[in-house]
Design a protein around this motif. Structure first.
Motif: not given
Length: 845
Positions: A472, A495-496
């Motif tokens: 991330t 992002n995740n």
């Protein structure tokens, strides 16, 4: 007169009874005092007699009891009942001094547990005090102890009992020789002495084997704390250790000395050697300094322990050495290499079971560290790699790591971060690590990422989660190489769930741009949801073509060499679109190419959208295997100009005309450089105008141009148009197995042979047949039939010689349905695009 004592008392009582009350009371008191004094004396006398009897019993009778076989047997039975130890005592003797000191002697004491010796003692002598019921002194010539069996007894006996050790209860001990067995390892120590004098405690020992001592210490350390210990980072201990220690009022002083101390690191088996290591203890503080060797290099080590007897003791130490290129070749694994040398320093601090370690790796100019084809880089500068770990309970915290440039003692960090390792099933596993750059840092310092790209820099702030295998954060990579791509810039926002990538640069020479959406799970196979790749131009080069200079600082040769060292990424692409404005291969030019498909297990299955080609259209479908850089592609063309197509494909200008349909199955190898193909085609109303300008060579070596012998208008397709069909194999620059048929009303031909596109040389045979009754206006290759019959074909060859070829010539129409045919053969050799072509005609009967 003598009066009996008893009568005297009776007389006194009678006398007192006859007196008045006051006098009578005083008399009774006197009598009572006399009686009580007598009783006290008697009582004290009895007590004294009892004590004397007990003393005499202890002095004489107890020895008999203790030396009796019955007592010894009961004592042995008692010990067995309590500990399961079977005790055998040989030639034992108890003596008691007038001061109630007990001396115990035995020639031999044997203790067995489960049929095996737990301990043996030779020539035992011990002093005890009956008054305090304490053991004061033990002496033995030799003792054997099996730690495994004894600790098993202790564990079974005290499973739920906490032991509080009282140091003051240890008696003075002198052991001439002691043998200890632990985990099938036997060690010996000589002249072990523990003296106890009025709270003055002395401990001495000489030449204790280090390997067995380490095993013993580790064993006791793990009784209460089974975690990994520092000494387990080393193996194959050897050497001797001696000590002379004194303890008074809980203050420890003395010395410890290790001679020829050797060990090997568990990692890489690097030997460690200290010829003489001395440690001084003063007021519960230990200090030590030693010099030795680490592998083939020198090492220095210093140590300090404060409050050595307290659970709150604190240990600090430092070690210095170097890792050289020679040492790396000898001891380190093949995937770890060192250029020149690296200075290493380790500082550590241990307190309250918390371990704080600082690692320093100083790299002088020209030095570098290679690991699995990745390197730290910035070799022209002095650098430092730093890491600090802090072990707290089961977790190991990477408090900080950094990679810095050192310039005139000024340290500038270019990359830094932190991390965490957690204990799982007795092993420390990484949980996460962060990475932050100060400006741009070399890609190589990222470690595993450096195995997939070569060169370049990156900047950004990232966090890698090892449990989720996700990255991330945001970062940018510039000026790097990945699989023949020179990446000027690649920006990643993660992002995740997803990492979005936007990149641009050049591929072999031409500009490219790429956008991709990738599943955030960088372990095993990488899943790309969507990828759009655009190339300005794409040039396919054949074997033998020279590599062209890349417009960036890398040549194509450089990129190929570098990319061959870069590890391929195992990934699947669910939707992959590739576009290029122009594709070129020699004279072939295709515009606006669009491929769409998917990549799975390194195989790209794709289709090509319909595009314009030679005034017609072309489309394709196929696959590309990235494992071996091969492909298999089917091309389909419709309504194409055969003249334009033959010029682009075969360098044959104005050799054939007509509208064609074709299919091509191409197989490529070695990054499209090696091409094998099979072409099938049909041409409606086609003809070969260029052939009319070639010269025939007849048997009299006379050269005659076909165009001078015919009255047909060769500029018009209708003059000699026919349907042409054919196939051939395409082997890079050579056309092989050429089979072409042409059919007119009264004339049909079969063409086969070889053609070199690069040299433009042909070796072609034409087999034809025609109707003998055909009118004179019919031309064969633009030559009047009557001229051929009367002049060229006077000497014929036998049909049997060419039967396998003649049968493949298409059928023709015959006048009035009467089959009256004749055959001929034309040989053509030379450059078809020049006048240097030899043509020979013979008749076939």
């Amino acid at each position: 007169m003598f009066v009996h004592r008893k009568n005297l008392i009776n007389c006194i009582i009678i006398y007192l009874c006859t007196k008045p009350c006051a006098n009578r009371h005083k008399g009774i008191l006197i009598l009572k005092l006399i009686f009580e004094k007598k009783f006290l004396i008697s009582f004290l006398l009895c007590i004294l007699l009892l004590i004397s009897a007990i003393y005499l019993f202890l002095l004489f009778g107890l020895c008999n009891v203790l030396n009796s076989k019955g007592f010894i047997q009961k004592a042995q039975d008692f010990v067995y009942q309590k500990t399961q130890l079977k005790i055998t005592i040989q030639n034992s003797k108890f003596t008691i001094t007038p001061f109630l000191k007990v001396n115990i002697k035995a020639k031999k004491v044997i203790a067995q547990y489960n049929g095996k010796n737990a301990f043996n003692v030779l020539n035992l002598s011990a002093d005890a005090d009956l008054k305090t019921l304490s053991l004061n002194k033990i002496y033995t010539d030799e003792i054997y102890i099996n730690i495994d069996d004894l600790m098993l007894i202790i564990k079974n006996k005290n499973k739920n009992r906490k032991q509080n050790f009282n140091f003051s209860k240890i008696p003075s001990v002198t052991i001439k020789k002691m043998f200890v067995v632990y985990n099938n390892t036997k060690f010996q120590t000589n002249n072990l002495t523990f003296l106890k004098k009025n709270k003055q405690y002395l401990l001495k020992a000489q030449d204790i084997p280090v390997d067995s001592t380490v095993s013993l210490v580790l064993y006791f350390q793990k009784l209460n704390d089974p975690k990994k210990k520092f000494i387990e980072n080393f193996k194959n201990y050897s050497g001797k250790i001696s000590f002379n220690l004194g303890l008074k009022n809980k203050i420890l002083n003395g010395t410890i000395e290790a001679i020829n101390l050797k060990a090997q690191t568990v990692l890489f088996d690097v030997p460690l050697y200290f010829p003489d290591a001395k440690f001084n203890i003063k007021n519960n503080e230990l200090t030590g300094y030693a010099k030795g060797t680490f592998g083939i290099e020198k090492i220095e080590h210093s140590l300090k322990i404060t409050d050595i007897l307290s659970p709150k003791r604190e240990t600090t130490g430092s070690a210095k050495s170097i890792l050289s290129d020679k040492m790396a070749k000898i001891y380190l694994k093949q995937d770890i290499k060192i250029k020149k040398y690296i200075e290493i320093k380790i500082d550590y601090n241990i307190k309250n079971k918390k371990i704080d370690v600082k690692y320093y790796l100083n790299l002088p100019k020209g030095s570098d560290l290679f690991y699995k084809d990745a390197y730290l880089g910035l070799r022209k500068k002095e650098r430092r790699f730093f890491a600090r770990t802090y072990k707290d309970c089961d977790n190991l915290h990477l408090k900080k790591y950094s990679y810095s440039i050192i310039n005139k003692n000024i340290i500038k960090e270019i990359i830094y971060g932190k991390g965490l390792f957690i204990n799982k099933n007795g092993h420390l596993l990484p949980s996460y690590v962060t990475c932050t750059t100060n400006g741009y840092a070399p890609v190589s310092v990222v470690g595993s990422f450096g195995r997939y790209v070569q060169g370049g820099k990156f900047s950004g702030k990232l966090k890698y989660d090892f449990s989720r295998k996700t990255i991330t954060g945001n970062f940018e990579v510039i000026n790097t190489i990945f699989n023949n791509f020179y990446v000027k810039s690649a920006k990643i926002i993660a992002n995740n769930k997803t990492a979005n990538i936007s990149a641009f640069g050049s591929y072999l020479k031409q500009n490219f741009s790429c956008k991709a959406s990738v599943k955030n799970g960088f372990y095993g196979k990488i899943i790309v949801h969507n990828m759009n790749l655009f190339l300005d131009k794409f040039n396919i080069k054949h074997k033998g073509q020279k590599a062209k200079q890349n417009k960036n600082k890398y040549t194509i040769k450089d990129i190929n060499k570098i990319s061959s060292k870069v590890r391929d990424i195992d990934m699947d692409i669910e939707n992959w679109n590739i576009e290029t404005d122009t594709l070129t291969m020699d004279n072939i030019i295709l515009n606006d190419i669009k491929l769409f498909g998917s990549l799975k297990d390194a195989i790209f299955q794709f289709e090509m959208s319909e595009l314009s080609f030679a005034k017609g259209v072309m489309f394709a479908k196929g696959m590309y295997n990235f494992n071996n850089n091969s492909s298999c592609i089917d091309f389909f063309a419709k309504n194409i100009d055969s003249n334009m197509a033959s010029e682009m494909l075969f360098n044959l200008k104005n050799q054939v005309q007509g509208i064609a349909n074709a299919s091509l199955r191409a197989k490529t190898f070695n990054n499209l450089e090696d091409i094998k193909a099979k072409l099938l085609f049909e041409i409606e109303d086609g003809f070969l105008p260029k052939l009319a300008n070639k010269e025939f060579i007849f048997k009299n070596n006379k050269k005659i141009k076909i165009s001078s012998l015919t009255n047909a208008d060769l500029t018009k397709a209708q003059a000699l148009s026919s349907d042409i069909k054919g196939s051939f194999d395409f082997n890079n620059y050579k056309l092989e197995n050429i089979i072409i048929t042409s059919r007119q009303k009264s004339l049909a031909m079969l063409i086969n042979g070889l053609y070199d596109i690069k040299q433009q040389n042909a070796d072609i045979n034409i087999y034809g047949k025609y109707d003998k009754q055909a009118p004179k206006g019919v031309k064969i290759l633009f030559v009047p039939l009557d001229w051929i019959i009367n002049f060229a074909l006077r000497n014929d060859e036998a049909q049997s010689k060419y039967s396998d070829k003649l049968k493949d010539i298409p059928e023709i129409e015959y006048k009035k349905g009467i089959k009256n045919q004749r055959y001929f053969k034309v040989d053509i050799k030379g450059n078809l695009n020049t006048d240097n072509v030899k043509v020979n005609i013979v008749g076939i009967q």
